[in-house]
Design an enzyme around this catalytic site. Structure first.
Site, PDB file in Angstrom:
ATOM      1  N   ARG A   1       0.940  -1.245  -0.085  1.00  0.00           N
ATOM      2  CA  ARG A   1       0.086  -0.018   0.081  1.00  0.00           C
ATOM      3  C   ARG A   1       0.950   1.308   0.010  1.00  0.00           C
ATOM      4  O   ARG A   1       0.529   2.250  -0.694  1.00  0.00           O
ATOM      5  CB  ARG A   1      -0.751   0.152   1.211  1.00  0.00           C
ATOM      6  CG  ARG A   1      -1.746   1.303   1.448  1.00  0.00           C
ATOM      7  CD  ARG A   1      -2.596   1.340   2.559  1.00  0.00           C
ATOM      8  NE  ARG A   1      -3.431   2.437   2.418  1.00  0.00           N
ATOM      9  CZ  ARG A   1      -4.328   2.615   3.437  1.00  0.00           C
ATOM     10  NH1 ARG A   1      -4.687   1.837   4.245  1.00  0.00           N
ATOM     11  NH2 ARG A   1      -5.001   4.017   3.501  1.00  0.00           N
TER      12      ARG A   1
ATOM     13  N   ASN B   1     -10.742  -4.334  -1.369  1.00  0.00           N
ATOM     14  CA  ASN B   1     -10.539  -3.606  -2.602  1.00  0.00           C
ATOM     15  C   ASN B   1      -9.635  -3.801  -3.683  1.00  0.00           C
ATOM     16  O   ASN B   1      -8.478  -4.645  -3.400  1.00  0.00           O
ATOM     17  CB  ASN B   1      -9.958  -2.015  -1.799  1.00  0.00           C
ATOM     18  CG  ASN B   1     -11.148  -1.331  -1.088  1.00  0.00           C
ATOM     19  OD1 ASN B   1     -12.317  -1.205  -1.524  1.00  0.00           O
ATOM     20  ND2 ASN B   1     -10.983  -0.789   0.175  1.00  0.00           N
TER      21      ASN B   1
ATOM     22  N   CYS C   1     -19.222  -2.132   0.619  1.00  0.00           N
ATOM     23  CA  CYS C   1     -18.299  -1.082   1.025  1.00  0.00           C
ATOM     24  C   CYS C   1     -19.082  -0.342   2.235  1.00  0.00           C
ATOM     25  O   CYS C   1     -20.252  -0.536   2.246  1.00  0.00           O
ATOM     26  CB  CYS C   1     -18.111  -0.369  -0.246  1.00  0.00           C
ATOM     27  SG  CYS C   1     -17.105   1.325   0.027  1.00  0.00           S
TER      28      CYS C   1
ATOM     29  N   HIS D   1     -16.614   3.566  -4.872  1.00  0.00           N
ATOM     30  CA  HIS D   1     -15.603   4.623  -4.759  1.00  0.00           C
ATOM     31  C   HIS D   1     -15.543   5.617  -5.795  1.00  0.00           C
ATOM     32  O   HIS D   1     -14.744   6.466  -6.004  1.00  0.00           O
ATOM     33  CB  HIS D   1     -13.813   4.147  -4.634  1.00  0.00           C
ATOM     34  CG  HIS D   1     -13.697   3.433  -3.239  1.00  0.00           C
ATOM     35  ND1 HIS D   1     -12.615   2.806  -2.989  1.00  0.00           N
ATOM     36  CD2 HIS D   1     -14.458   2.960  -2.155  1.00  0.00           C
ATOM     37  CE1 HIS D   1     -12.644   2.498  -1.714  1.00  0.00           C
ATOM     38  NE2 HIS D   1     -13.784   2.424  -1.309  1.00  0.00           N
TER      39      HIS D   1
ATOM     40  N   TYR E   1     -14.208  10.170  -2.203  1.00  0.00           N
ATOM     41  CA  TYR E   1     -13.106   9.545  -3.099  1.00  0.00           C
ATOM     42  C   TYR E   1     -13.117  10.687  -4.244  1.00  0.00           C
ATOM     43  O   TYR E   1     -12.372  10.580  -5.188  1.00  0.00           O
ATOM     44  CB  TYR E   1     -13.288   8.348  -3.452  1.00  0.00           C
ATOM     45  CG  TYR E   1     -13.158   7.276  -2.338  1.00  0.00           C
ATOM     46  CD1 TYR E   1     -11.701   6.623  -2.452  1.00  0.00           C
ATOM     47  CD2 TYR E   1     -13.975   6.881  -1.669  1.00  0.00           C
ATOM     48  CE1 TYR E   1     -11.149   5.785  -1.576  1.00  0.00           C
ATOM     49  CE2 TYR E   1     -13.398   5.894  -0.675  1.00  0.00           C
ATOM     50  CZ  TYR E   1     -12.155   5.425  -0.550  1.00  0.00           C
ATOM     51  OH  TYR E   1     -11.976   4.714   0.450  1.00  0.00           O
TER      52      TYR E   1
END
Length: 422
Positions: free
Chosen positions: A90, A144, A164, A194, A244
């Site tokens: 990440r 995700n 989500c 998102h 987002y």
């Protein structure tokens, strides 16, 4: 009822456990299996999970295992919440795109594509093992990028629904501002995972009065502050975008911020180290307050509601925001696109509710990102530098061939150990 959580050693898991304990009348779990290859983390999380159940008087059994096949055997539903490559991957997703002036984010843009390429093959392998071991089980995907992963599962013929926590977060936020119970707030939630907008806030259900204009008039400043967008943007849109959307609506501003402060991955990694220390305390028998800053708020409640509806008994809410096939709901998208909307959920799966016509301002961006997701899935399934390049070129947060070329090389270099085709 038996549930299995793949990725059960996640620091998220006590949030899920707390929901299972509090909402045991909605979802009466008799056995909960936490599956994770990270034995040390799993022991810490599993210990806290058992203490939470005991503190709240839940009689269910919690089992921990690193054996996936044993963990999913006999499960009625399997929840996926894994992170391939961990926080280290990440951290890379959030940093190398910045070298090209593009947003560094783990679920969208170039970083989101990297996550999809690492994740889709692993999830499909898990799902195939679920199908062989227990073909009747539902797969609930919280991993995700949820939209791409859910589409991969559905295209492979699995019984899957994506989940989500953005919508339930808005529901709780709006209920608090309005001084009413969350169950009385129904969202007209539309878009892709998102990439969503709240186009209506209704009292009581899908046919209730739309009070979004009143909500924005009275509480617009508070909502805008949460989203880190100017109030006038909400007033001009007349809807509430997911946070987002800031990556799209304020792209250059976000890039400047990301270049001058630690990554979210670094913050989360530090938080996880502290949380794991807390989880090792034998006196701790509730989710710590710090977990609220980790992300995933209300995930447990959404997961309980969805699992209860899928597994029958009528205990779950009749309408829930999920990720599932479009099937004509949004006529400007292909039927096999995976959208995130309100749906009627039952033992046969999720059926999207009708959606009023969508403003071209949002429809155009949805169509653009849907095309990217299609190309991203092809890259995840079949590999190849050219497929990665095409997906990046199609993404509205990249979109220039020089950037797409450079980012393709960066993506492959940083993820080679996770890409079987390199």
């Amino acid at each position: 009822m038996k549930l299995a959580v793949v990725g059960g050693g996640s620091t998220y898991t006590p949030e899920l456990i707390d929901g299972f304990a509090r909402l045991r009348d909605t979802l009466p779990v008799e056995e909960l299996v936490l599956v994770d290859p990270a034995a040390e983390r799993l022991e810490l999380v599993g210990g806290l999970a058992r203490r939470i159940f005991a503190r709240q008087g839940h009689g269910g059994r919690i089992v921990t295992t690193s054996d996936l096949d044993a963990g999913i055997d006999g499960a009625d539903a399997v929840l996926l919440q894994l992170r391939v490559g961990g926080q280290a991957a990440r951290e890379q997703d959030e940093t190398w795109p910045l070298e090209c002036g593009c947003v560094g984010q783990e679920t969208t843009g170039a970083g989101g594509l990297a996550k999809a390429l690492r994740t889709v093959p692993v999830v499909l392998d898990i799902a195939e093992r679920v199908r062989r071991t227990n073909p009747g089980a539902w797969i609930i995907d919280f991993t995700n990028p949820v939209g791409i992963v859910t589409r991969a599962l559905l295209e492979a013929g699995h019984k899957a629904v994506g989940l989500c926590n953005v919508a339930i977060g808005f529901q709780r936020k709006f209920a608090g501002l309005l001084g009413i119970a969350p169950v009385d707030v129904h969202l007209d939630h539309v878009g892709l995972n998102h990439l969503t907008w709240e186009t209506g806030v209704r009292l009581g259900g899908p046919e209730g009065e739309d009070i979004l204009p009143k909500l924005l008039a009275v509480h617009g400043e508070a909502v805008a502050t949460d989203l880190r967008l100017p109030r006038h943007v909400l007033d001009r849109l007349g809807v509430v975008p997911s946070y987002y959307l800031r990556y799209y609506y304020a792209h250059d501003e976000v890039v400047r911020e990301q270049r001058t402060k630690p990554s979210r991955a670094a913050e989360v990694a530090a938080m996880e180290r502290e949380l794991l220390k807390m989880y090792g305390d034998p006196e701790l028998a509730e989710k710590p307050a710090l977990l609220g800053k980790r992300g995933g708020a209300y995930y447990s409640e959404a997961a309980v509601d969805l699992a209860a509806s899928l597994l029958g008994g009528g205990a779950g809410s009749p309408y829930q925001v999920v990720n599932t096939y479009n099937k004509g709901t949004l006529p400007f998208l292909p039927d096999d696109a995976v959208i995130e909307v309100q749906a009627a959920v039952g033992s046969s799966g999720a059926t999207p509710l009708p959606v009023p016509s969508v403003d071209p301002l949002y429809a155009g961006l949805m169509a653009n990102v849907t095309a990217y997701e299609d190309l991203a899935l092809q890259a995840a399934l079949h590999g190849g530098r050219e497929r990665v390049f095409r997906a990046l070129l199609a993404h509205p947060l990249v979109g220039q061939y020089a950037y797409a070329d450079a980012l393709t090389d960066q993506l492959i270099a940083h993820n080679r150990e996770h890409l079987a085709w390199t």
